[in-house]
Write a protein that holds these residues in place. Structure first.
Motif, PDB file in Angstrom:
ATOM      1  N   LYS A  15      -8.866  12.220  -0.969  1.00 52.93           N
ATOM      2  CA  LYS A  15      -8.539  13.302  -1.908  1.00 52.93           C
ATOM      3  C   LYS A  15      -9.044  14.654  -1.399  1.00 52.93           C
ATOM      4  N   ARG A  26     -13.899   6.054  -0.146  1.00 49.34           N
ATOM      5  CA  ARG A  26     -12.726   6.298   0.695  1.00 49.34           C
ATOM      6  C   ARG A  26     -11.670   7.090  -0.081  1.00 49.34           C
ATOM      7  N   ILE A  27     -11.487   6.752  -1.343  1.00 45.94           N
ATOM      8  CA  ILE A  27     -10.525   7.481  -2.176  1.00 45.94           C
ATOM      9  C   ILE A  27     -10.933   8.948  -2.286  1.00 45.94           C
ATOM     10  N   GLU A  28     -12.224   9.190  -2.509  1.00 51.27           N
ATOM     11  CA  GLU A  28     -12.700  10.566  -2.625  1.00 51.27           C
ATOM     12  C   GLU A  28     -12.574  11.309  -1.300  1.00 51.27           C
ATOM     13  N   ASP A  79     -14.497   3.473  -3.591  1.00 56.72           N
ATOM     14  CA  ASP A  79     -14.238   4.788  -4.195  1.00 56.72           C
ATOM     15  C   ASP A  79     -14.573   5.925  -3.230  1.00 56.72           C
ATOM     16  N   LEU A  91      -7.249   0.128   4.348  1.00 61.58           N
ATOM     17  CA  LEU A  91      -6.883  -0.029   2.940  1.00 61.58           C
ATOM     18  C   LEU A  91      -6.907  -1.507   2.558  1.00 61.58           C
ATOM     19  N   THR A 110       0.814  -1.219   0.000  1.00 62.49           N
ATOM     20  CA  THR A 110       0.000   0.000   0.000  1.00 62.49           C
ATOM     21  C   THR A 110       0.850   1.273   0.000  1.00 62.49           C
ATOM     22  N   TRP A 133      -4.839   2.424  -4.866  1.00 61.23           N
ATOM     23  CA  TRP A 133      -4.752   3.863  -5.142  1.00 61.23           C
ATOM     24  C   TRP A 133      -3.752   4.532  -4.209  1.00 61.23           C
ATOM     25  N   TYR A 134      -3.731   4.126  -2.948  1.00 56.91           N
ATOM     26  CA  TYR A 134      -2.843   4.753  -1.972  1.00 56.91           C
ATOM     27  C   TYR A 134      -1.378   4.500  -2.334  1.00 56.91           C
ATOM     28  N   LYS A 193      -9.614  -1.481  -3.253  1.00 58.88           N
ATOM     29  CA  LYS A 193      -9.251  -0.560  -4.332  1.00 58.88           C
ATOM     30  C   LYS A 193      -8.469   0.627  -3.777  1.00 58.88           C
ATOM     31  N   SER A 194      -8.863   1.105  -2.607  1.00 56.82           N
ATOM     32  CA  SER A 194      -8.166   2.245  -2.013  1.00 56.82           C
ATOM     33  C   SER A 194      -6.715   1.909  -1.697  1.00 56.82           C
ATOM     34  N   LEU A 242      -0.556   6.988  -4.931  1.00 55.86           N
ATOM     35  CA  LEU A 242      -0.436   8.291  -4.288  1.00 55.86           C
ATOM     36  C   LEU A 242       0.960   8.464  -3.698  1.00 55.86           C
TER      37      LEU A 242
END
Length: 463
Positions: A391, A386-388, A384, A431, A71, A449-450, A445-446, A453
């Motif tokens: 962000k 959590r991703i938003e 998604d 995550l 992650t 994405w993390y 998914k997060s 990032l």
């Protein structure tokens, strides 16, 4: 727009020993206040899930640490359990705990990950609780000894230390509410517990610098901005008092070395001043933190107290009351408002009122129930939301840094779904998904994405 963060920014997550480790037969761990409370009243805990199993990190740390890499972590914060290291709080050190923590810390360092270790995350050895807990100055002395033992045993692996996580929470939840043990309502005791906790923190700062004068040590505070319902004088006064109680009661003595004069005056007026000595105040004055950890989840919206509903016994509602603002954005699962601007406002407050001290955002996250609903055909949770959430908060943190805030990192709560006090596993924050029945871990998914990032030290988002 691409939001590019400063070089060497800390990307990672936070968790704690009592919320992840669990217990296994023969590990030598003593009971904490949470272990005891669960034995006495398991019905208070969601689905009657207690701290005994938690996320089984004690058994699975080797593979769990691999998920830090998966992650994208370059930094990680967890805690040592006092009741594991010193089972009765102030007696013999548990050699199995020493071996466990050294192995865990070495594995994390072998991955090239910065290690931040917290000494206290709501978990008091029950043997000390029986003797009065944080109402007893003997607990302060035992904590200083525990802290010094940790520094002497583990300092080579630890990049930065933390004295306490969110010390106001056990005060509010244990002595003004009924969400932490001993679950009583007594404002006088609450103030004494808060004072002794601050004294313990300052003693730990002193001990850390005595063991290694170059090692940095912080305190982590949940700095919830207090916003008044209106511009009316009474509401503005309520917001000021709320900030004094909720944030500045630990922020000022930890960073400035002294308590706010107005807070002291309020306590004195209401016969709530704690027992203290001038020597103790000198220790607090001379042992301030090197940097600050800031946890942020939600704002605190307040209004003037309704004098017709003054509380007996005396409680915070006597000084301010919460305000349910219409139209606010909510996380409906946790019941918390989502207000990204709060991060920016906190950063500006730290910059203007606290000499722009170095700080790290050490907790921020979104707890959601029944995440299995969001599984795709491959079985992965598509979080998604959590991703938003991340962000939105990072954009405000980025803006604060651009405007001069001295923030050096972002640590999400948390990397693998963990046990959470009375809520147990009702809300998931990770995550990485944890299956409570099989103990299987699966990347959300997060989590993917993390990693991106952290690898890019920033992210793309619409302005």
């Amino acid at each position: 727009m691409f939001y590019q963060f400063p070089e060497n920014f800390w990307w990672g997550s936070s968790t704690s020993g009592p919320q992840t480790e669990g217990r296994v037969e023969g590990d030598g761990k003593g009971d904490s206040n949470w272990d005891y409370w669960y034995k006495q009243a398991p019905e208070k805990f969601f689905d009657q899930v207690g701290p005994g199993k938690a996320s089984t990190f004690y058994e699975h740390y080797q593979t769990d640490i691999d998920y830090l890499v998966k992650t994208g972590h370059n930094s990680f914060r967890t805690s040592i359990q006092w009741s594991r290291l010193i089972p009765d709080g102030d007696g013999e050190v548990n050699p199995k705990a020493v071996a466990f923590y050294k192995e865990v810390f070495q594995r994390i360092k072998d991955k090239g990950i910065r290690l931040i270790i917290n000494l206290y995350h709501f978990d008091l050895p029950y043997a000390l609780e029986e003797k009065g807990g944080w109402l007893n100055k003997a607990t302060v002395i035992a904590y200083e000894r525990y802290a010094r033992i940790c520094f002497e045993l583990f300092n080579p692996w630890v990049d930065a230390w933390v004295t306490f996580n969110e010390p106001i929470v056990p005060v509010e939840a244990g002595y003004l509410g009924q969400y932490h043990y001993p679950a009583i309502v007594d404002a006088k005791k609450a103030v004494q517990v808060a004072y002794y906790t601050q004294l313990a923190s300052s003693l730990a700062v002193r001990a850390c610098h005595q063991v290694d004068e170059d090692k940095k040590i912080a305190i982590i505070l949940n700095l919830t901005p207090a916003y008044a319902r209106s511009t009316a004088k009474e509401d503005q006064e309520a917001a000021e008092i709320a900030a004094l109680f909720q944030a500045k009661s630990f922020l000022d003595p930890s960073v400035k070395g002294e308590y706010p004069k107005k807070l002291v005056a309020i306590l004195k007026e209401n016969q709530l001043l704690p027992d203290y000595t001038d020597e103790e105040l000198k220790i607090i004055k001379e042992n301030t933190v090197d940097f600050l950890g800031v946890n942020y989840y939600q704002p605190l919206r307040v209004q003037a107290p309704d004098k017709r509903k003054e509380t007996h016994p005396l409680n915070v509602d006597h000084f301010y009351q919460t305000y349910d603002m219409p139209g606010k954005k909510m996380n409906p699962y946790r019941g918390w408002e989502i207000y990204e601007q709060g991060i920016y406002d906190l950063a500006m407050m730290i910059m203007k009122e606290y000499d722009n001290i170095d700080w790290v955002l050490t907790e921020n996250g979104m707890g959601v129930e029944n995440e299995g609903r969001f599984r795709d055909e491959t079985g992965q949770i598509q979080d998604d939301y959590r991703i938003e959430f991340i962000k939105g908060h990072l954009i405000k943190l980025y803006e604060a840094i651009q405007d001069g805030a001295n923030c050096h990192g972002y640590l999400l709560w948390t990397f693998i779904d963990c046990w959470s006090w009375l809520n147990a596993y009702k809300n998931r924050y990770g995550l990485v998904e944890l299956d409570l029945y099989t103990q299987e871990r699966r990347l959300k998914k997060s989590g993917e994405w993390y990693r991106q990032l952290a690898n890019h030290n920033g992210f793309e988002a619409q302005e």
